[in-house]
Scaffold this motif. Structure first.
Motif, short mmCIF file in Angstrom:
data_model
loop_
_atom_site.label_atom_id
_atom_site.label_comp_id
_atom_site.label_asym_id
_atom_site.label_seq_id
_atom_site.Cartn_x
_atom_site.Cartn_y
_atom_site.Cartn_z
N GLU A 1 6.36 40.10 31.90
CA GLU A 1 7.53 39.16 32.04
C GLU A 1 8.67 39.37 33.12
OE1 GLU A 1 7.78 41.10 27.92
OE2 GLU A 1 6.21 40.70 29.36
N ASP A 2 8.65 40.63 33.46
CA ASP A 2 9.78 40.83 34.77
C ASP A 2 9.43 40.30 35.99
OD1 ASP A 2 11.36 42.35 33.16
OD2 ASP A 2 10.03 44.35 33.44
N SER B 1 17.51 41.48 28.29
CA SER B 1 16.06 41.77 28.39
C SER B 1 15.76 43.05 29.26
CB SER B 1 15.52 40.56 28.88
OG SER B 1 16.01 40.25 30.31
#
Length: 121
Positions: free
Chosen positions: A88-89, A62
């Motif tokens: 999303e980090d 990812s």
């Protein structure tokens, strides 16, 4: 004993960058590996990246192409350069090191307290 001090977390907009650092101190004999993990709310802690003493690196799928891990052996410090950040980090990022302290104690893992990274508009 060993202490890990992390810095560099904060709030950043999507597409932005941050650099995390983690410095190890104490009665260290040798560091074999240093890396970064992260944990988002409701999720398990996951490996972000790791670098071993020989310089080899590994990353989660990812973050490949966006994150880069590096280290300064003279300073017992590992860095995580994070580019093109996505929402999303967002997570708490934890420094981890596998090292041997002086004396008879076998090598073991040591953890930092974690630093919050928030990616949001």
């Amino acid at each position: 004993q060993v202490q890990l001090v992390e810095s560099g977390g904060g709030l950043v907009q999507p597409g932005g960058s941050l650099r995390l650092s983690c410095s190890a101190s104490g009665t260290i004999f040798s560091i074999y590996a240093m890396g970064w993990y992260r944990q988002a709310p409701g999720k398990q802690r996951e490996l972000v990246g790791v670098i071993v003493s020989g310089g080899n690196t590994n990353y989660a799928d990812s973050v490949k192409g966006r994150f880069t891990i590096s280290r300064d052996n003279a300073k017992n410090t590992v860095y995580l350069q994070m580019n093109s950040l996505k929402p999303e980090d967002t997570a708490v990022y934890y420094c981890n090191t596998y090292l041997k302290i002086t004396g008879a104690t076998p090598p073991a893992n040591y953890w930092g307290q974690g630093t919050q990274v928030t990616v949001s508009s």
